[in-house]
Design an enzyme around this catalytic site. Sequence first.
Site: not given
Length: 401
Positions: A38, A362, A365
Amino acid sequence: MKGVGAFGGLVGVLAVVWVLPLVVDGSCFPAVFNFGDSQSDTGGIQASFPGYTPAEYSPYGETYFQSPQRRYSDGRLLVDFLAEGLGLPFLDPYLESVTSNFKHGANFATAGATVQDVKYLSPFFLNIQVLHFLSFRRGVMNMHNKEKWTWARSSTDVKSAQGFHAERLNRLPNPEYFEKALYTINIGGNDYTYGYTTGKTIEQVKEYLPDLAALIGDAVKRLHDEGGGRNFIIWDMEPQGCLPYMKTLIWHEDKERNEMDCLPRYNEAAQYLNNLLNSTLDGLREKYADSNIVLLSAYDMKMDIFKDPAKAGFKTVHKACCGIPNKWHYDLRVACGQTSVIENVTFASETCDDPNEYLVWDGVHNTEAGNRYQANKIFEGKYFYPAFPKLTEGCDLSPLT
Ligand SMILES: *[C@@H]1O[C@H](CO)[C@@H](O)[C@H](O)[C@H]1NC(C)=O
Ligand SMILES: *[C@@H]1O[C@H](CO)[C@@H](O)[C@H](O)[C@H]1NC(C)=O
């Protein structure tokens, strides 16, 4: 000269190939192929599993794109800034079949991906991503090879098939790009959380880290031997113990914090992998004198921000910008942008007023500001081992805004 007549039909084609490098762009790397999780997914997991990722929803993407763009940040990722600095468009996800243009690279990263084949959050572990790339490369080479190129559709409508072919080639890399491209690998965080969330201790997780380093090395080998890659940047593991998601692990065994509000033992586990990875890459460098195989110390790069946030331009580095109002502004059970009921109490995620003042978006990240800052550092070349002059001096890097 004799051949010119015989190959007259090819002259036009050859002329185009010759002219292309001059008109492509000023970049030293004509393409980027990225692998990872991610941290660098630009939409791959969403394309594969629509509705699965919070990055599909607001407030993801709000700062830069003003709408969710399937990226785990409020804006651009490091891989976006990297492409921008090189004068290339953002990388489209390999798994996105509708809008993708792969002329200048493709993104094989998918959120949740691990290095090992452990069936955790995502099926696309590193070797699957490498296989996707090799399949992509084969397909591209066949498209460039008139003899091998066969039409999958009706061969009766030759004209429309030829039009399709020409149009496809415009959206695919030139054959030589595979050797000239920059290959970037940024993965491994989920192999740790896989261990920690399945009840393994830090010591037990460390037991499989040598495999992790070896598997990342194997990926580089395959990309080199079978993929033609010659330029590699491999991210090492960031100081996970400084990040909200590690500090709030409900299962975690070690509440000890150091003076920087980080969990030292989790950071040591990251450094343990980094040392292994560093020697794995040393070995590859000896073997492949034709290549640049460069470690990017994500650990040092981020640790320098935690050590002196103000110098890096951040007001808040330990709390997430988007999350639920608690100490670290993070709870694993309530994703950024979502509302969840936990033990009859409703928790709603909130977003900070100015994400530009935050390093962490978040809980896991980076914010766009965090990514931009680090991208600039990468371009300064400070965190590469060994130095990577082909990028830092050989490229006409555009300033990032
Ligand atoms: C990698 O190892 C070399 C020694 O081989 C060392 O000089 C360098 O600092 C290490 N880099 C990182 C990022 O650990
Ligand atoms: C949640 O609410 C239900 C229904 O009112 C109740 O039976 C249950 O005990 C509550 N659970 C907790 C953890 O408070």
